[in-house]
Write a protein that holds these residues in place. Structure first.
Motif, PDB file in Angstrom:
ATOM      1  N   GLN A 106       1.842 -13.451   3.411  1.00 14.92           N
ATOM      2  CA  GLN A 106       0.615 -13.567   2.624  1.00 14.92           C
ATOM      3  C   GLN A 106      -0.520 -12.752   3.247  1.00 14.92           C
ATOM      4  N   GLU A 107      -0.650 -12.817   4.569  1.00 13.07           N
ATOM      5  CA  GLU A 107      -1.690 -12.027   5.227  1.00 13.07           C
ATOM      6  C   GLU A 107      -1.451 -10.535   5.047  1.00 13.07           C
ATOM      7  N   ASP A 108      -0.201 -10.123   5.226  1.00  9.43           N
ATOM      8  CA  ASP A 108       0.112  -8.705   5.077  1.00  9.43           C
ATOM      9  C   ASP A 108      -0.113  -8.239   3.642  1.00  9.43           C
ATOM     10  N   GLU A 109       0.235  -9.070   2.687  1.00  2.00           N
ATOM     11  CA  GLU A 109      -0.015  -8.717   1.284  1.00  2.00           C
ATOM     12  C   GLU A 109      -1.512  -8.563   1.038  1.00  2.00           C
ATOM     13  N   SER A 110      -2.307  -9.460   1.604  1.00  2.00           N
ATOM     14  CA  SER A 110      -3.753  -9.380   1.442  1.00  2.00           C
ATOM     15  C   SER A 110      -4.286  -8.082   2.039  1.00  2.00           C
ATOM     16  N   HIS A 111      -3.758  -7.706   3.204  1.00  2.00           N
ATOM     17  CA  HIS A 111      -4.171  -6.479   3.868  1.00  2.00           C
ATOM     18  C   HIS A 111      -3.873  -5.262   2.994  1.00  2.00           C
ATOM     19  N   ILE A 112      -2.648  -5.169   2.504  1.00  2.00           N
ATOM     20  CA  ILE A 112      -2.250  -3.989   1.734  1.00  2.00           C
ATOM     21  C   ILE A 112      -2.947  -3.961   0.378  1.00  2.00           C
ATOM     22  N   HIS A 113      -3.146  -5.117  -0.242  1.00  2.00           N
ATOM     23  CA  HIS A 113      -3.892  -5.144  -1.509  1.00  2.00           C
ATOM     24  C   HIS A 113      -5.334  -4.684  -1.294  1.00  2.00           C
ATOM     25  N   SER A 114      -5.951  -5.118  -0.214  1.00  2.00           N
ATOM     26  CA  SER A 114      -7.319  -4.685   0.085  1.00  2.00           C
ATOM     27  C   SER A 114      -7.363  -3.183   0.337  1.00  2.00           C
ATOM     28  N   LEU A 115      -6.342  -2.682   1.019  1.00  2.00           N
ATOM     29  CA  LEU A 115      -6.252  -1.240   1.250  1.00  2.00           C
ATOM     30  C   LEU A 115      -6.127  -0.493  -0.073  1.00  2.00           C
ATOM     31  N   GLN A 116      -5.272  -0.969  -0.950  1.00  2.00           N
ATOM     32  CA  GLN A 116      -5.097  -0.312  -2.244  1.00  2.00           C
ATOM     33  C   GLN A 116      -6.388  -0.324  -3.053  1.00  2.00           C
ATOM     34  N   ASP A 117      -7.131  -1.406  -2.964  1.00  2.00           N
ATOM     35  CA  ASP A 117      -8.423  -1.456  -3.663  1.00  2.00           C
ATOM     36  C   ASP A 117      -9.378  -0.418  -3.084  1.00  2.00           C
ATOM     37  N   MET A 118      -9.365  -0.284  -1.750  1.00  3.84           N
ATOM     38  CA  MET A 118     -10.291   0.639  -1.100  1.00  3.84           C
ATOM     39  C   MET A 118      -9.982   2.086  -1.472  1.00  3.84           C
ATOM     40  N   ILE A 119      -8.708   2.439  -1.544  1.00  4.70           N
ATOM     41  CA  ILE A 119      -8.331   3.825  -1.838  1.00  4.70           C
ATOM     42  C   ILE A 119      -8.044   4.031  -3.323  1.00  4.70           C
ATOM     43  N   GLU A 120      -8.277   2.967  -4.109  1.00  2.00           N
ATOM     44  CA  GLU A 120      -8.081   3.001  -5.557  1.00  2.00           C
ATOM     45  C   GLU A 120      -6.654   3.389  -5.946  1.00  2.00           C
ATOM     46  N   GLY A 121      -5.710   3.039  -5.083  1.00  2.00           N
ATOM     47  CA  GLY A 121      -4.302   3.273  -5.376  1.00  2.00           C
ATOM     48  C   GLY A 121      -3.931   4.737  -5.495  1.00  2.00           C
ATOM     49  N   LYS A 122      -4.728   5.623  -4.901  1.00  2.00           N
ATOM     50  CA  LYS A 122      -4.508   7.069  -5.093  1.00  2.00           C
ATOM     51  C   LYS A 122      -3.976   7.768  -3.849  1.00  2.00           C
ATOM     52  N   LEU A 123      -4.454   7.377  -2.684  1.00  2.51           N
ATOM     53  CA  LEU A 123      -4.026   8.049  -1.461  1.00  2.51           C
ATOM     54  C   LEU A 123      -2.584   7.662  -1.149  1.00  2.51           C
ATOM     55  N   PRO A 124      -1.704   8.623  -0.860  1.00  2.65           N
ATOM     56  CA  PRO A 124      -0.312   8.295  -0.516  1.00  2.65           C
ATOM     57  C   PRO A 124      -0.253   7.442   0.752  1.00  2.65           C
ATOM     58  N   ILE A 125       0.543   6.375   0.709  1.00  6.37           N
ATOM     59  CA  ILE A 125       0.668   5.476   1.852  1.00  6.37           C
ATOM     60  C   ILE A 125       2.139   5.224   2.179  1.00  6.37           C
ATOM     61  N   ILE A 126       2.367   4.914   3.442  1.00  2.00           N
ATOM     62  CA  ILE A 126       3.667   4.493   3.951  1.00  2.00           C
ATOM     63  C   ILE A 126       3.480   3.101   4.532  1.00  2.00           C
ATOM     64  N   ILE A 127       4.408   2.207   4.259  1.00  5.38           N
ATOM     65  CA  ILE A 127       4.311   0.835   4.742  1.00  5.38           C
ATOM     66  C   ILE A 127       5.475   0.581   5.694  1.00  5.38           C
ATOM     67  N   ASP A 128       5.150   0.218   6.935  1.00  9.72           N
ATOM     68  CA  ASP A 128       6.140   0.140   8.015  1.00  9.72           C
ATOM     69  C   ASP A 128       6.258  -1.288   8.527  1.00  9.72           C
ATOM     70  N   ALA A 129       7.467  -1.858   8.437  1.00  7.03           N
ATOM     71  CA  ALA A 129       7.698  -3.240   8.869  1.00  7.03           C
ATOM     72  C   ALA A 129       8.352  -3.345  10.231  1.00  7.03           C
ATOM     73  N   ASN A 130       8.724  -2.225  10.847  1.00 10.47           N
ATOM     74  CA  ASN A 130       9.342  -2.236  12.177  1.00 10.47           C
ATOM     75  C   ASN A 130      10.527  -3.206  12.279  1.00 10.47           C
ATOM     76  N   GLN A 131      11.383  -3.198  11.255  1.00 13.07           N
ATOM     77  CA  GLN A 131      12.618  -3.989  11.230  1.00 13.07           C
ATOM     78  C   GLN A 131      12.356  -5.492  11.337  1.00 13.07           C
ATOM     79  N   SER A 132      11.258  -5.962  10.731  1.00 13.67           N
ATOM     80  CA  SER A 132      10.826  -7.348  10.938  1.00 13.67           C
ATOM     81  C   SER A 132      11.334  -8.343   9.904  1.00 13.67           C
TER      82      SER A 132
END
Length: 372
Positions: A165-191
């Protein structure tokens, strides 16, 4: 031409505020530089990252005595022997001997390898998203925003170190900030396990700017990795800890990954690393090298990517991006090369084409005391 002298420089930098990923926090950054000098005066630099006491003792007691007096033209044989003792040290030696070979021929490293396909390589800003602050999400977003203003046009952020839930909140906030336009990579480090990793598809199916999902699962279960690949609408990338071209073969044969991500620090020398990149091309698989630790190893990664055949027959300039560490790390300035608008220009001088920052070496030379 024989090896006359080897200088070693263990470097330690203590981070002002710990940061990290799903594997934990980093409190310091280290770097181990070697400088090989020949009897004719031609020299070359190499780099590896590992536990400094072990590296320093290994070079002093075994590697340096073995190399003194050896011909620099027997690079593959020398590296093959040293990798049995310490794989990362062997990679450092391979870098230094490669630069010596290029200088001896009055060529750049890329020219020594047969020439590059391009004069520049794209990079993405790589973040360690977590801190011990309660407002770590806001802190992460502020740092990302600051970095974007410096000209990066692709970014990688971490998940897997907090609750879903925290990670989802982080990435959703990021997407809002960049308006879903900047290319992103999401890394879970095999977690994640499979059940958790597949939950991200409810977001991926709505986002068009995700370049790939990095290491969502442990790599020791290829069946689950292949299954997850069929369940996601974004590519899966992995492989920073896979050691050498041979270990990538099962993943390529089984079509378990969309993108492989070898790291020079985990290869059996620069030649094996380049073999891995070309191996991906033989299988028609994309390759975006991991290059988090070390400015010199990142430079050799850039050289390697610039000499790699295009990923598309339709565009000979097309090439996958390389990781660029943007976190606090003094050793990023060991080499005076910086991206501009998400692009790094390839140095064109003899050897590696740039000088090592000697003042920085003097400032952070490790004195043998405790890291903390």
């Amino acid at each position: 031409m024989q090896i006359k002298k080897i200088e070693t420089f263990p470097l330690l930098y203590k981070i002002s505020q710990p940061y990290g990923d799903a594997n934990g926090y980093k409190n310091y950054r280290t770097c181990y530089l070697i400088h090989i000098i020949t009897d004719s005066g031609v020299d070359g630099w190499g780099e590896c990252i590992d536990w400094l006491p072990a590296l320093h003792l290994g070079f002093k007691e075994r590697i340096t005595p073995y190399l003194i007096g050896k011909s620099v033209y027997h690079r593959l044989q020398l590296v093959n022997t040293i990798k049995k003792w310490h794989q990362r040290a062997a990679t450092a030696v391979s870098m230094a001997l490669t630069e010596i070979a290029a200088k001896s021929a009055n060529l750049s490293v890329c020219e020594l390898w047969g020439g590059s396909y391009r004069n520049s390589v794209p990079v993405y800003a790589s973040f360690q998203s977590y801190t011990d602050r309660k407002d770590w999400i806001n802190h992460s977003l502020q740092y990302i925003e600051q970095t974007i203003t410096q000209g990066f046009n692709k970014i990688k952020v971490k998940i897997g170190g907090r609750t879903l839930q925290e990670d989802e909140s982080h990435i959703h906030s990021l997407q809002d900030m960049i308006e879903g336009k900047l290319p992103i990579i999401i890394d879970a480090n095999q977690s994640y396990d499979l059940a958790t990793a597949r939950k991200w598809e409810r977001h991926f199916s709505k986002w068009s700017n995700v370049l790939w999902f990095e290491e969502p699962l442990p790599l020791d279960n290829m069946a689950e990795l292949k299954l997850l690949r069929t369940l996601l609408s974004v590519p899966i990338g992995a492989g920073e800890n896979i050691k050498g071209a041979k270990q990538f073969v099962p993943f390529l044969c089984e079509n378990a990954l969309d993108i492989i991500q070898p790291d020079l620090m985990h290869a059996n020398g620069i030649d094996d690393f380049r073999d891995t990149l070309q191996l991906a091309r033989h299988f028609g698989t994309r390759v975006s090298p991991h290059a988090y630790d070390g400015a010199l190893s990142r430079l050799y990664t850039i050289f390697s990517q610039s000499c790699l055949s295009p990923s598309s027959k339709m565009d000979e300039t097309d090439i996958e991006p390389i990781e660029w560490d943007v976190m606090e790390n003094a050793f990023s300035e060991l080499i005076n090369i910086h991206p501009s608008n998400g692009i790094v220009q390839i140095p064109s001088g003899i050897g590696i084409g740039v000088n090592i920052n000697q003042e920085l070496i003097s400032r952070y030379l490790w004195d043998g005391s405790s890291y903390w």
